[in-house]
Design an enzyme around this catalytic site. Sequence first.
Site, PDB file in Angstrom:
ATOM      1  N   HIS A   1     112.964  38.623 -66.214  1.00 35.19           N
ATOM      2  CA  HIS A   1     113.508  39.277 -67.420  1.00 35.19           C
ATOM      3  C   HIS A   1     112.353  39.998 -67.941  1.00 35.19           C
ATOM      4  O   HIS A   1     112.443  41.402 -68.204  1.00 35.19           O
ATOM      5  CB  HIS A   1     114.397  38.566 -68.181  1.00 35.19           C
TER       6      HIS A   1
ATOM      7  N   GLU B   1     111.059  42.866 -65.862  1.00 35.13           N
ATOM      8  CA  GLU B   1     111.920  44.052 -65.806  1.00 35.13           C
ATOM      9  C   GLU B   1     111.756  44.796 -66.989  1.00 35.13           C
ATOM     10  O   GLU B   1     111.469  46.202 -66.946  1.00 35.13           O
ATOM     11  CB  GLU B   1     113.212  43.438 -65.816  1.00 35.13           C
ATOM     12  N   HIS B   2     111.414  44.325 -68.000  1.00 36.52           N
ATOM     13  CA  HIS B   2     110.813  45.058 -69.330  1.00 36.52           C
ATOM     14  C   HIS B   2     109.719  45.814 -68.933  1.00 36.52           C
ATOM     15  O   HIS B   2     109.587  46.881 -69.532  1.00 36.52           O
ATOM     16  CB  HIS B   2     110.814  44.366 -70.737  1.00 36.52           C
TER      17      HIS B   2
END
Length: 413
Positions: free
Chosen positions: A46, A49-50
């Site tokens: 996650h 992804e950022h």
Amino acid sequence: MTHQYQLKNGIRIIMEEMPSYRSVSIGVWVRAGSMYENAANNGMAHVIEHMLFKGTARRNAADIANEMTAIGGNMDAFTCKDCTCYYAKTLDIYAKDALDILGDMICNSLFDEKELKKELGVVLEEIDMYEDSPEDLVHEHLQMEVWKDHPLGYLISGQKEVVSGFDREQLMAFFEKYYVGKNIVISVAGHFEKEQMLEWIREYFEEIPAGDAADPGKAPEFSTVLWKKEKDIEQNHICLAFDCCSSLSEERYVMTVANNIFGGNMNSRLFMKIRDEMGMTYAIYSYGSSFEQAGLFQIYAAMQPSQTKEVVDAIFSEIDNIIKNGVTQKELDIAIQQIQAELILGNESSYNRMSGLGKSLLIREEVIPLEEELKKIQQVTVEDVQAFFKKYIQKERCGISIVGNVTYDQEEL
């Protein structure tokens, strides 16, 4: 009609030309999600992804946003348990520009230490936001508890105490392991010329290392649990989970129909009985959470704390009714018609087509034509639905989570 290709580095490409459209949707699907993490790096997929939006050798974060906006496009990303997707939707004349930006992000992101420190703050705020949402808590923590200590049960966002300690070296190690050709599918749907699109994809993505395909690992063991979290709120939020079929199982078609009848829409048994007739809850629904190793059938409801046991009893009463008496042919026919309409209407969106094609090829290693999906749904019988409930939806094999003013024990529920 779809077309499939494979680059020399193992990246698979699937395209569907939609000549009457003026838009094109492009997705880069990566086998990188929380199920490929461990307790020490949970949340890393996650965070990556950022970070892919925070700058490359050619573009800073503002450039990425401004260039995409300048071509009238929409670009975003999301992380799941089993994959991460980066996608863009724009006019057909800007398809190459969108691919250029996506390719730059995937291949040339800097993972700058200063940007990472700032973005970790953003991610920690996002985790706090989920902690403030009882509906999110009750779903996600139940999966964590019934699949205890297995990566499939991990929170996608990760735990704050783990995520806050991530550094660039850790992120790069994870990125270099999973963001490789054998873990990537690129899907395209809309208006484009396939040979030209293939040439552009080669230009921007063919230099990615082939690497090794990610191993999804062993299936988790299902545990019956009662997880409770005290929260000073007006309603109790409950979720029930049952061990169920995987996303690769042929039983998934029966589950889709069974869910539609039981709690998947406004004319379902749960909604009509517990919400409309009994008036005990505003929100109540069921859904399937299926992955390639395992799956769950889940039921959610929110109610006044004093009515918690009554709502749970009513849910199990509806389950018992289907196990003993089955469903009617009329219910089955309506459910099948509704599911078919949703599938057909969903296929009229370039984004939905891109999404369905990309994830299916990434996870299932195949793309099932719409006509075959419709046929599989049509073949479900009332006997299939009853057998599904008898096999999977058993009270003694149920996990329960409650968030709110909790005063109940497992035996009471």
